[in-house]
Design a protein around this motif. Sequence first.
Motif, PDB file in Angstrom:
ATOM      1  N   LEU A 105     -82.066 -35.809  -1.910  1.00  0.00           N
ATOM      2  CA  LEU A 105     -82.827 -36.412  -2.987  1.00  0.00           C
ATOM      3  C   LEU A 105     -81.920 -36.840  -4.140  1.00  0.00           C
ATOM      4  O   LEU A 105     -82.077 -37.933  -4.708  1.00  0.00           O
ATOM      5  N   ARG A 179     -90.963 -32.600  -1.256  1.00  0.00           N
ATOM      6  CA  ARG A 179     -89.912 -33.584  -1.581  1.00  0.00           C
ATOM      7  C   ARG A 179     -90.409 -34.570  -2.638  1.00  0.00           C
ATOM      8  O   ARG A 179     -89.696 -34.893  -3.583  1.00  0.00           O
ATOM      9  N   ALA A 183     -88.911 -34.863  -6.634  1.00  0.00           N
ATOM     10  CA  ALA A 183     -88.097 -36.051  -6.940  1.00  0.00           C
ATOM     11  C   ALA A 183     -87.976 -36.299  -8.442  1.00  0.00           C
ATOM     12  O   ALA A 183     -86.861 -36.457  -8.963  1.00  0.00           O
TER      13      ALA A 183
END
Length: 605
Positions: A105, A179, A183
């Motif tokens: 990421l 995820r 972020a």
Amino acid sequence: MGVEAGAQAARARALAVLRIRSRALAVALLPAAVAVVLLAGTVGDRLAGPVWDAARWVLTPFAVLVLLAAAGIALVVARARPAMSPTVPVTEEAAPDLYRMVRDLADRLDVPAPSAIALTPDCDSWLEDRTHPAHAPPPAEEHRDIAGAGKQAHRRHPVAPVLVIGSPFLWWMRVGELRAVLAPVIAGTGPSAHPDIAAARRFVRGLDAAVAVASEPRRDPVSRAVLAGVGWVARLLLHSCRVHAAELERGVAAAAAERAQAVDYGLRIVAQEQVGLAYAGWDRLLTRVALPAWRMGRWPSRLDAGVVAALTELSRRDRLAEGFASRLGERPACDLLEEPGTVDEAASLLAARLFHGGPAGPGPDWSPVDWSAYPDEVVDRKWRLDAARLHRVLDAMGVRPATGPTAPATVAPTLSRVLDHLTDTGPAWTAGNTGATGPAAGSTGPGPDTAPSGAAGPPPGRPDPLDDEDLAGTTAPSATLAARLSAELAREEATPSPASPSPTPDPAALWDDRALPLFPLQPPRTARDLLADHLTAMVCCAAMDTAGATPGLDWLDGPTLLIDGERTADLAPKVLTLIEDGDATPLRVWLSQLGIRPEKPVRLG
């Protein structure tokens, strides 16, 4: 730092904070500069005369004192340990997949990777700067920097903040959802790496830590006076920086959100729904399920796994949450951990410590409990202890055993005794009395409020429970019994017991654990609530001992009574009717329908 508008605004606010720091330094150096000019004037006899000599004699010591004071304040600000959130550290060896996902990421967002990962028993995620020397990381074999910096690099280059993740997210969310949620959080490492923003944040955290140091109670009057001055200066500077620091953080958040829009934006909208759902399930699990166990000296060791069960049960009952359970077929984020059970146990112990104030580690009087053993070791024990306290208070009040043809010959604890007392509206209770004074004047013999010496009244320094406004809508017997129960429970809590472990400071903790619990879950229960809980416990004990009922665990409502394997959900209104109106008919009908014998003795805890 990127070109986002939020990042530029954050840098502008950081420069404003640094200008305040520079002005404070200039004020501290101004007397010394004037003293140097006066002393230099003696060289060429340009500033000669009694007036200038007096000015030198007065200003030079004053300048020295100001410099010493400024140096002392700067030393306190630099060395004071900033506040740090209580977390469970997660090493790269314990979660290589999670670290790999975070690195990926960070690469996609083109920002520095967080220096470490930690879990918190809460439904939130953030970045936390732990570069202060007091927050030094563990040895290299126990802590590895994601960014790959070694010891020398750690000293030369600024270290990225630590990524703190809410532990319920790992168990309830899927990998893709986690995820998407992380972020924008990870994107915040970009603005945080800018030197001006980092310096401004360090200055503000140092001032906040200095205020905390000055607020600590101290016995030495000299140190109290010195730190009082330090605290005044630190508060003054914090007040000057307050607006700029708040806008700085808003700018960093806006820049992070703007940068993260290019990563899983569509999935993030769906994931935000799971954040709210996880928060609701976590709060319900702590207040309804975990709190009764903590009060018994037991702590559930799989709280995060319990969130999944609670939210799955919610999706089964609530049509609005029907689609949420269908996600459970996807890979959960907890699979990113090598040993999810060990991490869950550590987070569960930390939750008990933060929200209830238990010890730092398990012990004979503070032991973990599995969900499978929860009904027998927590629910059954809680009900029987509450029933025992109820009858102990009735004994102290001189309440007679139940009478009637079905009453037992022995003086054994029965539900009938409680029902008969709460429905007693005879002449022993005056019409204008709400139960605060007991029997009417002139009554003889052991009445419902004739208690032995020392059995009535709250402990010294505590308010009288009889003055509780919550008892205004109850009958006289209910009000008196509720007040006596509240006083009895207050005395038990004031007396240390093995079942109620007291919080002990952890010398290894990097956060201040001297004021536990840090986040109390609920305010103290009212006298009416205590009476309802104890009466419900007595009914449940009678059901278990006379009708074959069993204790159970409801993931949304906590302890529950199971009759023929089915949860009983209609007991609470009947208990409230008895307390408020003195009418036991609905409760007696309910007992008769289920085959519960109130006249039979029950086993107490």
